[in-house]
Motif scaffolding. Structure first.
Motif, PDB file in Angstrom:
ATOM      1  N   ASN A 280      -5.676  -1.934   0.449  1.00 58.74           N
ATOM      2  CA  ASN A 280      -5.211  -1.061  -0.769  1.00 58.74           C
ATOM      3  C   ASN A 280      -3.724  -1.369  -1.212  1.00 58.74           C
ATOM      4  O   ASN A 280      -3.054  -0.518  -1.445  1.00 58.74           O
TER       5      ASN A 280
ATOM      6  N   THR B 144      -7.431  -1.625  -9.879  1.00 60.69           N
ATOM      7  CA  THR B 144      -8.938  -1.457 -10.175  1.00 60.69           C
ATOM      8  C   THR B 144      -9.731  -2.377  -9.215  1.00 60.69           C
ATOM      9  O   THR B 144     -11.032  -2.251  -9.178  1.00 60.69           O
ATOM     10  N   GLY B 145      -9.298  -2.713  -7.970  1.00 66.71           N
ATOM     11  CA  GLY B 145     -10.051  -3.523  -7.104  1.00 66.71           C
ATOM     12  C   GLY B 145     -10.377  -4.686  -7.291  1.00 66.71           C
ATOM     13  O   GLY B 145     -11.388  -5.108  -6.568  1.00 66.71           O
ATOM     14  N   GLU B 146     -10.214  -5.456  -8.433  1.00 67.75           N
ATOM     15  CA  GLU B 146     -10.640  -6.705  -8.909  1.00 67.75           C
ATOM     16  C   GLU B 146      -9.720  -7.955  -8.562  1.00 67.75           C
ATOM     17  O   GLU B 146      -9.846  -9.254  -8.939  1.00 67.75           O
TER      18      GLU B 146
ATOM     19  N   THR C   8      -1.913  -1.734  -3.950  1.00 70.02           N
ATOM     20  CA  THR C   8      -1.901  -1.791  -5.412  1.00 70.02           C
ATOM     21  C   THR C   8      -0.480  -0.999  -5.988  1.00 70.02           C
ATOM     22  O   THR C   8      -0.275  -1.309  -7.211  1.00 70.02           O
TER      23      THR C   8
ATOM     24  N   HIS D  53      -5.581  -5.474  -9.828  1.00 65.78           N
ATOM     25  CA  HIS D  53      -5.322  -4.973  -8.391  1.00 65.78           C
ATOM     26  C   HIS D  53      -5.524  -3.673  -8.223  1.00 65.78           C
ATOM     27  O   HIS D  53      -6.140  -3.072  -7.481  1.00 65.78           O
TER      28      HIS D  53
ATOM     29  N   ASN E 254       0.910  -1.096  -0.056  1.00 64.89           N
ATOM     30  CA  ASN E 254       0.045   0.030   0.005  1.00 64.89           C
ATOM     31  C   ASN E 254       0.820   1.253   0.088  1.00 64.89           C
ATOM     32  O   ASN E 254       2.085   1.277  -0.011  1.00 64.89           O
TER      33      ASN E 254
ATOM     34  N   THR F 159      -6.098  -7.506  -1.092  1.00 62.73           N
ATOM     35  CA  THR F 159      -5.221  -6.425  -1.818  1.00 62.73           C
ATOM     36  C   THR F 159      -6.429  -5.284  -1.779  1.00 62.73           C
ATOM     37  O   THR F 159      -5.962  -4.055  -1.714  1.00 62.73           O
ATOM     38  N   LYS F 160      -7.721  -5.569  -1.970  1.00 63.72           N
ATOM     39  CA  LYS F 160      -8.705  -4.447  -1.821  1.00 63.72           C
ATOM     40  C   LYS F 160      -8.866  -3.966  -0.600  1.00 63.72           C
ATOM     41  O   LYS F 160      -8.730  -2.850  -0.487  1.00 63.72           O
ATOM     42  N   LYS F 161      -8.810  -4.712   0.597  1.00 68.53           N
ATOM     43  CA  LYS F 161      -9.135  -4.375   1.795  1.00 68.53           C
ATOM     44  C   LYS F 161      -7.975  -3.537   2.209  1.00 68.53           C
ATOM     45  O   LYS F 161      -8.186  -2.505   2.960  1.00 68.53           O
TER      46      LYS F 161
END
Length: 96
Positions: A47, A36-38, A49, A34, A13, A43-45
């Motif tokens: 952040n 784009t949050g998909e 990226t 990653h 992050n 990794t979404k939780k």
């Protein structure tokens, strides 16, 4: 028969306090996912990226073995590995 290689990669992050290790056969697409949050729930939780490190292998099986190895490492070892390629901890995703 087409044999594709594979990559292991390490994301973080913006604060560089979370590391995520993954494996893929298409690093550009996977990093895009990653960003784009998909990419994954983790990794979404958190952040994650920013691409900090990656390695290419001739086979996906070799990449999977390396991923398993790195996941067992201490965090300090992972940080030292990242710094061999990326001492300033920049996002390398534009360079892949």
């Amino acid at each position: 028969m087409i044999i594709k290689g594979g990559y292991i990669y390490i994301l973080s992050n913006k604060h560089r306090n979370v590391l995520y290790i993954g494996v893929t056969n298409d690093i550009d697409n996977r990093i895009f996912e990653h960003k784009t949050g998909e990419g994954s729930v983790f990794t979404k939780k958190y952040n994650c990226t920013d691409l900090l490190y990656y390695e290419f292998f001739d086979s996906i099986e070799e990449a999977i073995e390396r991923e398993k190895q790195l996941k067992k490492w201490k965090r300090s070892w992972k940080e030292e590995l990242i710094k061999t390629m990326n001492p300033e901890l920049n996002d390398l995703s534009d360079l892949t």
